[in-house]
Structure formats: structure tokens, C-alpha cells
Design a protein around this motif. Sequence first.
Motif: not given
Length: 523
Positions: A50-59, A219-221, A418-420, A467-469
Amino acid sequence: MMPTFINGKIFMGTGTTNFVSAMKIEHGKVTWIGDSNEISDPDAINLNGKTVLPGLIDVHTHPKYIADALHGVACTPPNVNSIEDMKTALRHSPALGKGADTWIEGWGFDETKLAEHRTPTVDDLDEISTTQPIFVYRSDCHSSIGNSKALELAGITPTTPDPVGGFIGHFPDGRPNGYMKEVAATQLLIKAKSAQSYQGDVDNMVNSSEHYLKNGIVAIGEMMGRIRPYDSLKLYQDSVKAGFKPKSSIYYVYDEVAGNTKLKPTKDNQLRIAGIKVFMDGSISGETAYNSQPYPSGKNGVCLTDATKLKQTVAYAKAHDLQVAIHAMGDAAIQLILDVTDRMEPWLADRPSIRIEHASILSDEMLNQINTATMQYALVTQPIFLFAEDESYRNYLSPQQFKEAYRVKSMMDSKAEFALSSDAPCTPWAEPDSPFVNIYAAVTRTAVNGDVVNAEEAISVPEAVLAYTSWPAKIGGFQQNGKLTPGYAGDFVILDRDIFSVPHDEIKDVRVEETWMAGEKVY
């Protein structure tokens, strides 16, 4: 718990091609990464490729609004396409019939997408109820509508003056028509609503926690921190105690904290005060973004913050060691920011001092100004707006402005960080904060109607994931997140398919199977 993971496709978040197949997490942090062949632990968790990503961040998001929306009614495409559809949806709200103290809430309408091509009014909502207050956000979350009961609770009468930066709509006979245009006006209804039930707001926040974890967001902003009717920090503190899990950075609306000498940044990993927020303008779909060229109506939008006030805002942020996040969608608004701040010295060492939120229209000249500036900027943008609102942008922008819309590749290649992000729930789509819809839009530049928008501004899938991590982690002050390397938080997501190899059309359909925080499965 000290789990070891093997046989995964683990994206480290350190570059576009950096993957490992195994990692160890101890005491909530990654302690080792490498190859599965190096692991002999019989209890290791097999990721089975399976593909694993760092926890996503909606900043850049609006968690309080999302918490309200999750128990409210989605008034968005593809399910709601007319005022009659909206009425039907609101009549199915679980809140209907619960008594005069219970608000019926909805979100996401865009009058340009409704069959009637007009904004709903107090009379439309009064057909649903006149005894229960009703509040519905417009898609941009700047504007809203309320029924007669909501207007009554907010104290809005035919003679109520417009708040600074906002407009109260009226029928030709002077009666309030329920439309509250821009944030200052919408806040009149929100304060009436929030004043009724603080504990209800806490409960809604706690209930929204799983929504973030389901989307892989750890994580969220919070971009709409408030002092009134209560302090947003207290709302988050009480919500965290009751089980709200995402790490959070709060940005307070400057107009509410100006003159407050006690507002200082905090460094807590779970919950921190990070900065202040200022609005330069409104939204493109609402024809209130401040543009250099007029809309078809002949208007150029609204300028909510002039050069003098912007300088005051920046001075306040600098004096208090806070980051300043500036909402700017129109090109005139963005140009004003650059002209006022580009020669200022940055005051933060660990992250950009100024974030330009949305940066919806950027010319080559603006990008050059950013690249040669003394100031260190961040550009935080949302291609999901193009995905969901393509028709509005084509109708309201000149051909040249449209070519300059959501230039994610140019932003990424600039000197700015830069971030999404999502700006959820402020876009007319049923899944406004799906990271994968946003990534799809950034990679394919394709709107929901099939329109391909400025294909040369597409970025790759690994770039969109960064851009999401790791990139938003740096911008938003989440120093322990964004990467899966030793010393970073054991926060990660396991996907149901490989986002790096599926056909691009499938990216928007990617789902999170599991979310882990500090080495423990939380979803």
C-alpha cells in the motif's frame, strides 16, 4: 505502542522521488526508515504494497464552519441545482421541528449555479420555517442568507446600518431580504447563532474530528479565529479535551484583535496561536474580488483593506511575532499587498512572515515582484475553485485574467513558499476539503465540466502531494509534521490505491483507508 511497518510504498515527503518500504515509530515519532529486508520483527505490520503518505495538512480551512456544515445541509452541486432543490434539502434537515432554539443550517449555494439565477431570499427560507432560525452560507463563506427568525435574533431591521465592509440586502420596499453580503454582514448572523449554544459548538467540533481523519488530514490552519462571542482558542482547547484530534494553528481576524496587546504566538504542538488574518477583498464568484479590470457589471469588486490599514496590520503582526495571512483573490488586491510589503524585512525566521491566501490571479510581473522582494512570502492556493467554479471565472474574468488564474506551477517555481489547501467549506462542491479533488485539479487542470484550464500550469502528482505535506508544514508552523523521516511525528495515511501510478482521472477518487497519529491508528 512501538509499531514497525514493512512492505509499503512510503513517500518520505523529502522530495518527489524519495520512497522507502519500511519504518519504525517509537514514542510517537519516526525513529528509522529503510528497506523491509532489514526488518526481522515477526510482529511488524505488513502494508502489503500500500501507498503511505505523511499525514496531510490543510493549512487554510475553516474548521468552525465545517463543524457547522457537517450537521447542516449541503446546498451544492451535484445534488442541489435550484432554489426549489435547496428548499427540499433544507426540509430534510434533521434540525427541522426541533424547536425555536435549534438553528436549521445549510451551506454551499452559488446563485450562478441555481436554475433561477438569483440569490435565495428571506421569503424562500420562510417557506421552510418562521419559528426556527435558518442560516445558509454562500459557497464563498463570505456571504449568507437568513430567514426572518434569524434576522430577528440578530437584531436586523430595515434601519440596521451596514457593518464596515459588509452589506445587508433589502427588497425595493426597504425590508431586509435576508442576504448578508461579505464577512462583516454574515458575522451578524453567526454571532447570534453561536451565542445560543457554546457547548453545541464544542460538540460539533468534536464530531468533525473524524471527518478530517477520514480525509487523511492530521493538521489544520483555522483561518477565522474570533474573540467574540467567545475566544476561538477556548473553543479548540475544550474541543481537544473532548476528543478533537487534528493539530491546529489559529489565525485571528485582525479587526477583532487590533489593540489587543496580549495576543502572542504559542508553540504547543497540538494547538497554537500562529498569526492574524486580514481580508483585502471578497470572492471572484461573488463579484467582490478586487480586480484591476471591471466585471461585466462594470464594478471592480470591493477593496476591504487599504494601504494604510495593511501597514497597521503588518506592524501589529511584527510587534507580536505573529504571521500575517492575507486573503486576496483579485489582481488589484494582490498588487496592493506586494506594493506595500515587498521591501519590508521579514520578521519570522522559522516560516514566511506573510502568507498571501488564494493568490487567484497572478501576472508575470507580480511573480517577478515576489521573486525580487526582500519580504519572504508564502502563496497558499486552492485549484479546487477552478474545478468547481470554472463557469464563474470564465464569465467574470477577462481572457487575460483567466489565463493568470491559479498558476500553481508558476507559484511552485517562484521564490515564495507554496502550498495547496481547501478553504473549505467555501466552494460549491459536496466534498470541499477533499485533498484528492484538489490534487486532481492541480495535476489535470480539469474542471468538473470537463474544461481544461491553462494546462501549462499543471504540476506533477508528487509535487501536489508535497504541497499537502512538507511544504504546508513549513508555512503553517507544523514543524514536526510533513515528512516521514527520523525525528518527525508518526502521523501518516494509508491510501486505497497508489496515487502516484493510477490514471490521473482516478486521483479525485482516491480514498484514505487508515490514518495514524503518533504511531496509533485513529481512523
